[in-house]
Design a protein around this motif. Structure first.
Motif, PDB file in Angstrom:
ATOM      1  N   ARG A 155      43.070  91.309  48.642  1.00 59.36           N
ATOM      2  CA  ARG A 155      43.095  92.392  49.627  1.00 59.36           C
ATOM      3  C   ARG A 155      42.768  91.860  51.020  1.00 59.36           C
ATOM      4  O   ARG A 155      43.289  92.340  52.032  1.00 59.36           O
ATOM      5  N   GLY A 159      44.623 106.700  46.529  1.00 59.67           N
ATOM      6  CA  GLY A 159      44.766 105.262  46.641  1.00 59.67           C
ATOM      7  C   GLY A 159      45.959 104.776  47.421  1.00 59.67           C
ATOM      8  O   GLY A 159      46.170 103.561  47.515  1.00 59.67           O
ATOM      9  N   THR A 195      49.399 101.900  41.851  1.00 61.46           N
ATOM     10  CA  THR A 195      48.382 102.314  42.817  1.00 61.46           C
ATOM     11  C   THR A 195      47.519 103.443  42.267  1.00 61.46           C
ATOM     12  O   THR A 195      46.288 103.437  42.403  1.00 61.46           O
ATOM     13  N   ILE A 233      45.860  94.118  52.804  1.00 60.15           N
ATOM     14  CA  ILE A 233      46.530  95.185  52.057  1.00 60.15           C
ATOM     15  C   ILE A 233      45.752  96.446  52.374  1.00 60.15           C
ATOM     16  O   ILE A 233      44.605  96.601  51.961  1.00 60.15           O
ATOM     17  N   ALA A 234      46.367  97.358  53.123  1.00 60.19           N
ATOM     18  CA  ALA A 234      45.605  98.452  53.734  1.00 60.19           C
ATOM     19  C   ALA A 234      45.929  99.812  53.136  1.00 60.19           C
ATOM     20  O   ALA A 234      47.074 100.082  52.749  1.00 60.19           O
ATOM     21  N   ASP A 235      44.920 100.670  53.085  1.00 60.74           N
ATOM     22  CA  ASP A 235      45.113 102.050  52.664  1.00 60.74           C
ATOM     23  C   ASP A 235      45.801 102.846  53.774  1.00 60.74           C
ATOM     24  O   ASP A 235      45.734 102.501  54.953  1.00 60.74           O
ATOM     25  N   ALA A 236      46.442 103.935  53.373  1.00 60.58           N
ATOM     26  CA  ALA A 236      47.241 104.738  54.305  1.00 60.58           C
ATOM     27  C   ALA A 236      46.465 105.218  55.532  1.00 60.58           C
ATOM     28  O   ALA A 236      47.020 105.208  56.640  1.00 60.58           O
ATOM     29  N   TRP A 249      53.650 107.367  55.634  1.00 61.49           N
ATOM     30  CA  TRP A 249      52.199 107.218  55.593  1.00 61.49           C
ATOM     31  C   TRP A 249      51.462 108.504  55.917  1.00 61.49           C
ATOM     32  O   TRP A 249      50.259 108.606  55.689  1.00 61.49           O
ATOM     33  N   ARG A 256      48.516 103.069  49.560  1.00 62.91           N
ATOM     34  CA  ARG A 256      48.290 101.864  50.361  1.00 62.91           C
ATOM     35  C   ARG A 256      49.614 101.158  50.576  1.00 62.91           C
ATOM     36  O   ARG A 256      50.646 101.517  49.994  1.00 62.91           O
ATOM     37  N   SER A 257      49.571 100.128  51.410  1.00 61.93           N
ATOM     38  CA  SER A 257      50.759  99.298  51.605  1.00 61.93           C
ATOM     39  C   SER A 257      50.978  98.423  50.383  1.00 61.93           C
ATOM     40  O   SER A 257      50.034  98.098  49.655  1.00 61.93           O
ATOM     41  N   ASP A 258      52.231  98.032  50.163  1.00 66.40           N
ATOM     42  CA  ASP A 258      52.552  97.100  49.095  1.00 66.40           C
ATOM     43  C   ASP A 258      52.903  95.736  49.677  1.00 66.40           C
ATOM     44  O   ASP A 258      53.407  94.866  48.978  1.00 66.40           O
TER      45      ASP A 258
END
Length: 519
Positions: free
Chosen positions: A230, A58, A200, A81-84, A51, A60-62
């Protein structure tokens, strides 16, 4: 280059890697063993691992953060579902809240590790980058190593050979090495690949401020893509009704079993699963879109990991005309784009090779036991965390079909109970011993390219428990919370070195003592 050597040190446990696995392991270990000498060695200059390394648009977690996050630290953000950047903040908070900063040493790369049976200790050779041309070398000894190094090579992504690469007049980028502040506004972008990274990148580059003129995802083989909310509205409701801690635990429980049900259902009924995914894809794509060409993989669901599109953003970019999908093979790069096998040429100002990873365990370090080099391909994973023939060495390998971190929590608790048992009975060495001639298969049981390319360099798994890798949290929960050990684990005491002591549940230690014949 200026080099020097510093004084040797000894620790009870060395954790290699300060990513999500290493930070979690440090928290579990220090809580269970406050008197043990623990250090975390991180080769980079920041925490976060994946991370922090990946900075492409973009990222992010999968997986949902209620299961990807730690069980001991609730995920508080609305986005499931979060961005880094949010994940990096979460990891920094974990380090600060658990006073782990003092344990982490940055720019410490372990280059080799040798186990001494006589000393019951690992000797690690460590290269310390002090900045500029200054390098320091150090030797560290440890009774245990917890390898939280991930499974891919950090300094090099995978890019196949493309004929004519040097002829292309634009920029060629790999997501693993994204230039800081790179400007692609108004440019024609072709993303080669169809995995999670490509899914992504496409909507992130196709919309918003600084968007590309158009983004084309060029794939050789289609991938299953599913839309996922999300924001988990039920999670928000549970938190509101039961509070932050209980709401998080309930959401985590819900998502574990929901995820398990989806995976199991798709694998048991692949034809029905394929039809359902196609139906959903067709509804989210423009009318008349050729779904059967671009979203009809030649394999069954979960033979490879499914890709997730939060709120259907990937499909929205196609509906809006900002992005498109081309299924074809690359013949060569040209000065202005990519020539395809069909004869079509895709115009491009920027080519992004989202073509995957190079698999590499333990950061590429040399591993040996009593001076004899270890061939990882000959080792077999025991309970998904110990390797046959390699004493006192734990490896953090998460799930391929659900959140990676779910496995880390289970194995860390097992790891702490195992160490507590050894301390209680005076053991300083344990090694998993596989039966000769055991039937084995690849340790990661999916058909992803990076796995297939690296099968000859990574450990194996058996076909039966405890040598078979668990595919889900419920399965591993039974294995790792059950009997502490069996006939496959060999314990011994080879030195008079003192032990720092630790904690474990009395019931489990009593059961372990009975199993070992001590009572």
């Amino acid at each position: 280059m200026n080099t020097s050597t510093i004084v040797n040190e000894e620790f009870d446990i060395v954790i290699i890697g300060a990513g999500i696995s290493g930070i979690g392991a440090a928290r579990y270990v220090t809580r269970a063993f406050p008197n043990k000498r623990v250090v975390v060695l991180e080769s980079r200059d920041n925490i976060g691992g994946t991370w922090d390394l990946f900075r492409y648009p973009g990222i992010r977690s999968d997986s949902d953060l209620h299961t990807f996050g730690y069980e001991f630290k609730p995920w508080k953000d609305r986005a499931a579902i979060a961005d880094a950047p949010l994940i990096r903040d979460y990891l920094r908070e974990t380090v600060q809240e658990n006073d782990l900063e003092k344990l982490i040493r940055f720019r410490h790369r372990v280059t080799s590790a040798d186990w001494s049976t006589a000393d019951a200790a690992w000797t690690l050779q460590v290269r310390i980058d002090n900045g500029g041309d200054s390098v320091t070398h150090q030797q560290i000894k440890a009774n245990w190593v917890f390898a939280a190094t991930g499974y891919y090579r950090y300094d090099e992504g995978f890019t196949p050979h493309f004929e004519g690469r040097d002829d292309f007049g634009g920029d060629i980028l790999h997501p693993q090495h994204w230039p800081e502040g790179y400007d692609y506004a108004g440019k024609k972008v072709v993303v080669i690949g169809s995995g999670a990274t490509a899914i992504t990148l496409v909507p992130a580059m196709a919309a918003g401020p600084g968007a590309a003129e158009h983004v084309t995802m060029l794939q050789r083989t289609p991938t299953y893509v599913m839309s996922l909310p999300r924001v988990d509205s039920l999670a928000l409701t549970l938190t509101k009704l039961f509070g932050e801690k209980r709401g998080y635990a309930l959401t985590r429980f819900k998502n574990i079993w929901l995820d398990r049900g989806v995976v199991k259902g798709l694998r048991m009924f692949p034809k029905a699963g394929r039809a359902l995914i196609r139906r959903v894809n067709k509804r989210l794509l423009p009318k008349g879109f050729d779904v059967d060409t671009h979203f009809n993989p030649p394999y069954d669901p979960w033979d490879q990991r499914l890709c997730m599109a939060p709120d259907g953003d990937f499909f929205a970019s196609i509906r809006n005309g900002d992005a498109s999908v081309v299924t074809d093979k690359v013949v060569r790069f040209t000065r202005t784009g990519i020539l395809l096998e069909s004869g079509r040429e895709l115009p491009a100002d920027v080519i992004v090779t989202a073509t995957g990873l190079n698999m590499q365990l333990f950061g590429g370090m040399d591993l040996s036991v009593d001076g004899t080099p270890v061939d990882l391909a000959e080792s077999v994973a025991y309970r998904g965390m110990l390797l046959s023939g390699i004493p006192n060495w734990a490896i953090a390998v998460g799930y391929t079909t659900s959140s990676w971190t779910l496995k880390i929590g289970l194995m860390c608790r097992y790891f702490c109970d195992l160490l507590a048992h050894m301390d209680s009975f005076g053991y300083d060495t344990v090694v998993a011993v596989a039966e000769p001639g055991m039937r084995t298969r690849p340790v990661l049981d999916i058909d992803a390219g990076y796995v297939l390319r690296s099968q000859h360099t990574v450990p194996r798994q058996g076909t039966e428990l405890p040598w078979r890798m668990g595919l889900s949290y419920p399965e591993d929960a039974k294995l790792l919370r059950g009997a502490l050990f069996d006939e496959s684990l060999h314990f011994s005491a080879t030195t008079d070195r003192p032990f720092a002591g630790g904690t474990a549940t009395p019931g489990r230690l009593a059961r372990a003592a009975k199993e070992a014949g001590h009572v």
